[in-house]
Design a protein around this motif. Structure first.
Motif, mmCIF file in Angstrom:
data_model
loop_
_atom_site.group_PDB
_atom_site.id
_atom_site.type_symbol
_atom_site.label_atom_id
_atom_site.label_comp_id
_atom_site.label_asym_id
_atom_site.label_seq_id
_atom_site.Cartn_x
_atom_site.Cartn_y
_atom_site.Cartn_z
ATOM 1 N N SER A 1 0.844 -1.192 0.000
ATOM 2 C CA SER A 1 0.000 0.000 0.000
ATOM 3 C C SER A 1 0.885 1.249 0.000
ATOM 4 O O SER A 1 1.977 1.249 0.566
ATOM 5 C CB SER A 1 -0.919 -0.016 1.212
ATOM 6 N N ALA A 2 0.395 2.329 -0.638
ATOM 7 C CA ALA A 2 1.222 3.512 -0.894
ATOM 8 C C ALA A 2 1.169 4.522 0.257
ATOM 9 O O ALA A 2 0.975 5.720 0.048
ATOM 10 C CB ALA A 2 0.796 4.168 -2.210
ATOM 11 N N ASN A 3 1.352 4.021 1.483
ATOM 12 C CA ASN A 3 1.397 4.897 2.663
ATOM 13 C C ASN A 3 2.755 4.741 3.321
ATOM 14 O O ASN A 3 3.447 3.748 3.085
ATOM 15 C CB ASN A 3 0.312 4.474 3.666
ATOM 16 N N ARG A 4 3.109 5.718 4.169
ATOM 17 C CA ARG A 4 4.299 5.498 4.976
ATOM 18 C C ARG A 4 3.998 4.377 5.965
ATOM 19 O O ARG A 4 2.845 4.153 6.334
ATOM 20 C CB ARG A 4 4.719 6.792 5.685
ATOM 21 N N PHE A 5 5.035 3.670 6.387
ATOM 22 C CA PHE A 5 4.866 2.463 7.202
ATOM 23 C C PHE A 5 4.014 2.747 8.448
ATOM 24 O O PHE A 5 4.237 3.724 9.154
ATOM 25 C CB PHE A 5 6.233 1.926 7.611
ATOM 26 N N GLY A 6 3.035 1.868 8.692
ATOM 27 C CA GLY A 6 2.218 1.972 9.896
ATOM 28 C C GLY A 6 1.050 2.934 9.791
ATOM 29 O O GLY A 6 0.260 3.057 10.721
ATOM 30 N N ARG A 7 0.921 3.607 8.640
ATOM 31 C CA ARG A 7 -0.152 4.599 8.503
ATOM 32 C C ARG A 7 -1.321 4.046 7.681
ATOM 33 O O ARG A 7 -1.259 2.945 7.174
ATOM 34 C CB ARG A 7 0.417 5.862 7.856
ATOM 35 N N ILE A 8 -2.377 4.869 7.567
ATOM 36 C CA ILE A 8 -3.590 4.438 6.874
ATOM 37 C C ILE A 8 -3.332 4.299 5.371
ATOM 38 O O ILE A 8 -2.745 5.182 4.763
ATOM 39 C CB ILE A 8 -4.713 5.484 7.095
ATOM 40 N N SER A 9 -3.797 3.203 4.776
ATOM 41 C CA SER A 9 -3.629 2.999 3.336
ATOM 42 C C SER A 9 -4.421 4.054 2.563
ATOM 43 O O SER A 9 -5.549 4.366 2.922
ATOM 44 C CB SER A 9 -4.121 1.613 2.929
ATOM 45 N N PRO A 10 -3.835 4.591 1.480
ATOM 46 C CA PRO A 10 -4.527 5.617 0.696
ATOM 47 C C PRO A 10 -5.542 5.026 -0.272
ATOM 48 O O PRO A 10 -5.256 4.047 -0.964
ATOM 49 C CB PRO A 10 -3.394 6.299 -0.077
ATOM 50 N N THR A 11 -6.724 5.624 -0.330
ATOM 51 C CA THR A 11 -7.762 5.132 -1.235
ATOM 52 C C THR A 11 -8.048 6.119 -2.368
ATOM 53 O O THR A 11 -8.942 5.893 -3.165
ATOM 54 C CB THR A 11 -9.064 4.836 -0.460
ATOM 55 N N ASP A 12 -7.293 7.222 -2.420
ATOM 56 C CA ASP A 12 -7.358 8.094 -3.596
ATOM 57 C C ASP A 12 -6.012 8.820 -3.769
ATOM 58 O O ASP A 12 -5.142 8.726 -2.899
ATOM 59 C CB ASP A 12 -8.540 9.076 -3.536
ATOM 60 N N ALA A 13 -5.859 9.509 -4.901
ATOM 61 C CA ALA A 13 -4.560 10.110 -5.223
ATOM 62 C C ALA A 13 -4.139 11.205 -4.233
ATOM 63 O O ALA A 13 -2.958 11.269 -3.857
ATOM 64 C CB ALA A 13 -4.569 10.630 -6.663
ATOM 65 N N PRO A 14 -5.068 12.088 -3.785
ATOM 66 C CA PRO A 14 -4.644 13.093 -2.788
ATOM 67 C C PRO A 14 -4.098 12.455 -1.505
ATOM 68 O O PRO A 14 -3.165 12.987 -0.888
ATOM 69 C CB PRO A 14 -5.930 13.884 -2.507
#
Ligand code: TXA
Ligand code: MG
Length: 321
Positions: free
Chosen positions: A138-151
């Motif tokens: 997933s395109a988040n920094r480690f341990g953070r919420i996974s992003p569900t849109d480009a912003p």
């Protein structure tokens, strides 16, 4: 500088070129946005860990272009084969014995590899264009919420990656179900959009995640907002102190009557649809996290169907360590 492009604006070709050149690119999938790299280039995969600040002990999921390519990376037993016939392309990741030649970085040195085939049309164009697997957490920094849109990807990784391929919001909004077949039975390592009930139609489910099955790198606290989050049963809502400083997440509108005293109230699905609740969860968590509340409180949901995946994510968001 991080560019944002769409498939209409030539983003697919740009993504394929960057991946070939050993770069990382944020890509849309039907679950959450992923941070992809060519799975056959160890140096490119190393860039994923760097951009996310992810520990090297946490293995990556390889997103395959086709079945033949998948067989070159891992070995499929009969039950796993049946699972992928039913659920691929789609939000199911299978963990199988790896073949020689899979970069150690991808598997974190283990003898298994996780693979899935994404059903997202834009992702499919990129992976087919590349003609190789794409390793993508997933395109988040480690341990953070996974992003569900480009912003949301931009919030997480802006300035750290060259390109975000923007295809709007993800349909499922929660990460894929991860399974491993052992003795012709299914162990669910992470609950997700392919539910226990759906899996049971193919083979018996022996264990669900949360028990004694541990995924490498799956620590208790994950998917976490910065604001402390608690999950409560409906009866507990009335007794909550300092509600004016609390951002409340309600699965459906039913509890709205008692919600007036809360600082902010977000309803995950006006129609009470569990799939819609799942699809909105991370976006709402991210929004309340940015709202400056002292605390986020989420109401528990039933654990049948995709409810199991929702509760697993809420539990991890609530874990303090
Ligand atoms: O929906 C998804 O699965 C998204 C999109 C981008 O495809 N990807 C995703 O990746 O959620 P990530 O890295 O955030 O989560 C992958 C999980 C990790 O918890 C990792 O430990 C587990 O998959 N995993 C990867 N390889 C594994 C393996 N060989 N055995 C067991 N678990 C594995
Ligand atoms: Mg992740």
């Amino acid at each position: 500088m991080t560019r944002v492009e769409t498939s209409a604006g030539g983003g697919v070709a740009a993504a394929v070129d960057l991946l070939r050149a050993g770069e990382v690119v944020a890509l849309p999938t039907e679950t959450v946005y992923g941070l992809g790299a060519d799975a056959t280039q160890p140096l490119a995969c190393a860039r994923i860990f760097e951009a996310k600040s992810r520990p090297l002990s946490d293995p990556l999921i390889v997103h395959v272009p086709d079945l033949e390519w998948a067989r070159s990376f891992g070995e499929f037993d009969a039950v796993t084969q049946r699972l992928i016939e039913v659920f691929w392309p789609g939000p199911l990741t299978v963990v199988v014995p790896r073949r020689a030649g899979v970069p150690d970085l991808v598997t974190a040195g283990q003898d298994t590899v996780a693979m899935r085939m994404s059903a997202h049309p834009v992702f499919a164009e990129v992976v087919t264009g590349l003609g190789r697997g794409i390793a993508a957490p997933s395109a988040n920094r480690f341990g953070r919420i996974s992003p569900t849109d480009a912003p949301a990807v931009m919030d997480e990784l802006g300035g750290r990656i060259p390109l975000i391929l923007d295809a709007g919001a993800c349909a499922h909004g929660l990460e894929s179900t991860i399974v491993r077949v052992v003795d012709d039975q299914i162990d669910v390592l992470r609950a997700g959009p392919v539910t226990r009930e759906m899996l049971e139609r193919v083979a018996p489910v022996r264990r669900m995640s949360g028990g004694d099955v541990v995924t490498p790198g799956s620590m208790k606290s994950h998917y976490a907002p910065r604001t402390p989050l608690d999950v409560v049963e409906p009866e507990a809502l009335d007794g909550l102190d300092d509600a004016a400083r609390v951002g409340l997440i309600l699965p459906s509108p039913e509890a709205r009557a008692v919600a007036g005293r809360f600082g902010a109230v977000e309803v995950l699905s006006e129609s009470g649809d569990m799939r819609e609740m799942a699809a909105n969860l991370y976006r709402v968590m991210r929004m309340l996290d940015a709202g400056g509340w002292d605390r986020i409180v989420a109401l528990a949901v039933p654990t049948d169907g995709i409810g199991a995946a929702i509760m697993e994510r809420l539990g991890k968001a609530a874990a303090r360590e």
